[in-house]
Motif scaffolding. Sequence first.
Motif, PDB file in Angstrom:
ATOM      1  N   GLY A 172       2.722 108.196 -36.121  1.00  0.00           N
ATOM      2  CA  GLY A 172       2.795 107.484 -36.999  1.00  0.00           C
ATOM      3  C   GLY A 172       2.938 105.962 -36.767  1.00  0.00           C
ATOM      4  N   LEU A 173       3.458 105.542 -35.493  1.00  0.00           N
ATOM      5  CA  LEU A 173       3.803 104.245 -34.957  1.00  0.00           C
ATOM      6  C   LEU A 173       2.385 103.919 -34.562  1.00  0.00           C
ATOM      7  CD1 LEU A 173       6.994 104.618 -32.519  1.00  0.00           C
ATOM      8  CD2 LEU A 173       6.549 103.457 -34.941  1.00  0.00           C
TER       9      LEU A 173
ATOM     10  N   ILE B 277      12.138  96.002 -37.218  1.00  0.00           N
ATOM     11  CA  ILE B 277      12.314  96.895 -36.054  1.00  0.00           C
ATOM     12  C   ILE B 277      13.741  97.696 -36.340  1.00  0.00           C
ATOM     13  CG2 ILE B 277      13.753  95.157 -34.611  1.00  0.00           C
ATOM     14  CD1 ILE B 277      11.888  96.279 -32.338  1.00  0.00           C
ATOM     15  N   SER B 278      14.743  97.110 -37.094  1.00  0.00           N
ATOM     16  CA  SER B 278      15.939  97.645 -37.397  1.00  0.00           C
ATOM     17  C   SER B 278      15.416  98.830 -38.166  1.00  0.00           C
ATOM     18  CB  SER B 278      16.715  96.882 -38.157  1.00  0.00           C
ATOM     19  OG  SER B 278      16.891  95.833 -37.356  1.00  0.00           O
ATOM     20  N   PHE B 279      14.385  98.771 -39.115  1.00  0.00           N
ATOM     21  CA  PHE B 279      14.157  99.756 -40.162  1.00  0.00           C
ATOM     22  C   PHE B 279      13.203 100.692 -39.338  1.00  0.00           C
ATOM     23  CE2 PHE B 279      10.837 101.597 -42.743  1.00  0.00           C
ATOM     24  CZ  PHE B 279      11.531 102.327 -43.784  1.00  0.00           C
TER      25      PHE B 279
ATOM     26  N   PHE C 251      13.680 101.868 -36.652  1.00  0.00           N
ATOM     27  CA  PHE C 251      14.393 102.803 -35.736  1.00  0.00           C
ATOM     28  C   PHE C 251      15.326 103.689 -36.583  1.00  0.00           C
ATOM     29  CE2 PHE C 251      13.097  99.906 -32.258  1.00  0.00           C
ATOM     30  CZ  PHE C 251      12.522 101.058 -31.368  1.00  0.00           C
ATOM     31  N   THR C 252      15.175 103.719 -37.648  1.00  0.00           N
ATOM     32  CA  THR C 252      15.949 104.584 -38.890  1.00  0.00           C
ATOM     33  C   THR C 252      14.574 105.586 -39.157  1.00  0.00           C
ATOM     34  OG1 THR C 252      15.145 103.504 -40.810  1.00  0.00           O
ATOM     35  CG2 THR C 252      17.297 102.630 -39.855  1.00  0.00           C
ATOM     36  N   LEU C 253      13.689 105.504 -38.622  1.00  0.00           N
ATOM     37  CA  LEU C 253      12.583 106.654 -38.909  1.00  0.00           C
ATOM     38  C   LEU C 253      12.737 107.589 -37.900  1.00  0.00           C
ATOM     39  CD1 LEU C 253       9.552 104.166 -39.523  1.00  0.00           C
ATOM     40  CD2 LEU C 253      10.953 105.396 -41.347  1.00  0.00           C
ATOM     41  N   PRO C 254      12.226 108.669 -37.787  1.00  0.00           N
ATOM     42  CA  PRO C 254      12.417 109.812 -36.992  1.00  0.00           C
ATOM     43  C   PRO C 254      11.657 109.503 -35.767  1.00  0.00           C
ATOM     44  CG  PRO C 254      11.004 110.563 -38.768  1.00  0.00           C
ATOM     45  CD  PRO C 254      11.474 109.219 -39.229  1.00  0.00           C
ATOM     46  N   ILE C 255      12.026 108.339 -35.157  1.00  0.00           N
ATOM     47  CA  ILE C 255      11.527 108.161 -33.779  1.00  0.00           C
ATOM     48  C   ILE C 255      12.687 107.617 -32.806  1.00  0.00           C
ATOM     49  CG2 ILE C 255       9.115 107.454 -34.216  1.00  0.00           C
ATOM     50  CD1 ILE C 255      10.326 104.297 -33.824  1.00  0.00           C
ATOM     51  N   SER C 256      12.537 107.918 -31.385  1.00  0.00           N
ATOM     52  CA  SER C 256      13.649 107.652 -30.470  1.00  0.00           C
ATOM     53  C   SER C 256      13.134 106.463 -29.868  1.00  0.00           C
ATOM     54  CB  SER C 256      13.674 108.643 -29.444  1.00  0.00           C
ATOM     55  OG  SER C 256      12.451 108.728 -28.720  1.00  0.00           O
ATOM     56  N   ARG C 257      14.016 105.581 -29.145  1.00  0.00           N
ATOM     57  CA  ARG C 257      13.664 104.362 -28.392  1.00  0.00           C
ATOM     58  C   ARG C 257      12.583 104.583 -27.472  1.00  0.00           C
ATOM     59  NH1 ARG C 257      18.595 100.430 -28.836  1.00  0.00           N
ATOM     60  NH2 ARG C 257      19.357 101.184 -30.878  1.00  0.00           N
TER      61      ARG C 257
ATOM     62  N   THR D   7      10.302 106.910 -27.546  1.00  0.00           N
ATOM     63  CA  THR D   7       8.923 107.114 -28.211  1.00  0.00           C
ATOM     64  C   THR D   7       8.312 105.866 -28.446  1.00  0.00           C
ATOM     65  OG1 THR D   7       9.920 109.069 -29.201  1.00  0.00           O
ATOM     66  CG2 THR D   7       7.919 108.358 -30.156  1.00  0.00           C
TER      67      THR D   7
ATOM     68  N   GLU E 198      16.634 101.044 -24.715  1.00  0.00           N
ATOM     69  CA  GLU E 198      18.068 101.598 -24.943  1.00  0.00           C
ATOM     70  C   GLU E 198      19.593 100.868 -24.951  1.00  0.00           C
ATOM     71  OE1 GLU E 198      17.809 104.788 -21.982  1.00  0.00           O
ATOM     72  OE2 GLU E 198      16.844 106.276 -23.259  1.00  0.00           O
TER      73      GLU E 198
ATOM     74  N   LYS F 162      19.166  97.746 -26.137  1.00  0.00           N
ATOM     75  CA  LYS F 162      18.849  96.554 -27.401  1.00  0.00           C
ATOM     76  C   LYS F 162      19.772  96.951 -28.621  1.00  0.00           C
ATOM     77  CE  LYS F 162      14.997  93.697 -28.583  1.00  0.00           C
ATOM     78  NZ  LYS F 162      13.813  93.596 -28.381  1.00  0.00           N
TER      79      LYS F 162
END
Lengths: 283, 222
Positions: B3-4, B65-67, B69-75, B77, B218, B220
């Motif tokens: 997705g990214l 960027i805040s949004f 990281f609310t998606l199903p991804i880890s930092r 990833t 991690e 940030k």
Amino acid sequence: MILEMKNVLKQYDNFKLDCSLSLDAGCVTGLIGQNGAGKSTTFKSILDLIHIDGGEINVFGKPHTSLTNRDKQDISIVLADSGFSGYLTIGKIIPVMSAMYDKFDKKDFTERCNRFGLPLDKQIKEFSTGMSAKLKVLVALSHDAKLLILDEPTAGLDVVARDEVLNMLRDYMEDESHAILISSHISTDLEGLCDDIYFICDGKVILHEDTDVLLSDYASLKVDEKQYEKLDKKYIISVLKESYGYRCLTAQKQFYLENYPDIIVEKGSIDDIIMLKVKGETL
Amino acid sequence: MKGLLIKDFQLSLLNIRMLVIICVVSIFITSSSTGSASFVISYVTIIFFMFVLTSISYDEMDHSISFLFTLPISRKTYVREKYVFSLICGMIGLVFSTAVCMVVGAVKNVNLIEPDMIPAALGIYLTLLFIVALMLPIQLKFGGDNGRIALFIVFGVIFVAIIIGSKILEHFNIHEADIIKFLDLLLSSNTALAIPGFILLVLAALGISYKISVKIMEHKAL
């Protein structure tokens, strides 16, 4: 329990968050407070966007830092000041969402966008405030998440758009496994939607009550100096000095209606409660 | 991560006008002289590598960027995707520029791509990957715009360090020409080892850079 925050601490130079709250399946919980009260910090800490200094947060029974990407697919978020890049269009967001969420319903999402008049080929930065807000909620509702976290989803919307967004949220709550945590400046939105409400001030929860109780048992008493002196203050929560005398907040409306027929007892509203809790002197 | 990657390619395609300009300039340069193919390949590959920096700027614009990281991804990833994105972009740049040179060569009936350019192209790609390994942690730490300033400072420091280093070597009567002669000797006598050695060096740099970037992300606050 879908979400639980226990004594969560976050310390900044001029601000400290110290918050506990919980949210069950089938419930809509509101978070209300002034600007800078700590609502966004609370949301960001749940989402692990900021690291907490103490306490614990559990989502779906797991520590929030241990959530897998699969778990995160069951959470949807609307942030007040953040979303997909404004340079993307809805048409370009669709493949991104499809790749990220197993349950993303492309057909339903596209249909809803069309129904709400959101063009698929226009850059999001060209959208009006209302269109952006509607898009954020539609994106959040597009993948059958169990938990919806909404930070000011109705900010800047006109009455009609606000009503549309709130109706979408009511439809979402028809499934009892769903839950919503929502913050809003517009208290009437929360009165009509939430099962319970947390009032947050200077990073602390100052009141937590069921919305029904707030609206039925809470009241604002308007009294002059003489009436105030005679008033039984055991059920008074806070008092605010006014030009005509005092305004008092109580959670025992019936007691004052029955025993003080000569005073003005106004039905509690969320705005009154905030005003009296924040500005008034606690007894 | 898929997705990214889609998101970053979608955003990079916004710069399609720039890609067209690159294309036109490339054709113009390759048409003007026969010996300019390697310049075009490096130039276009650099531009494509730059898309990764642009993607970080897009992510940071309007707190997007805040949004993200609310998606199903880890930092982790997110960081991994930036490295993969830069590898792919560089590769596309390399293939695209080589193709342009070949097409122009075929039209003009000139052989612009010589077989001995392949190691050179690989060298360019690896050098740029090495620079990416240096750049990405700085960009992720300081953000899109501040990152560029930080990058200038880092390259400035490296430049000054080289000057000082060469002065010190001169003090010991070792001159620049001696070093080049030594490197030439080293590379020409060990060609078979030089390329795998360089690949290993770049991979090691990417590995270290990735670890540093993950640590940065991690910690940030978003």
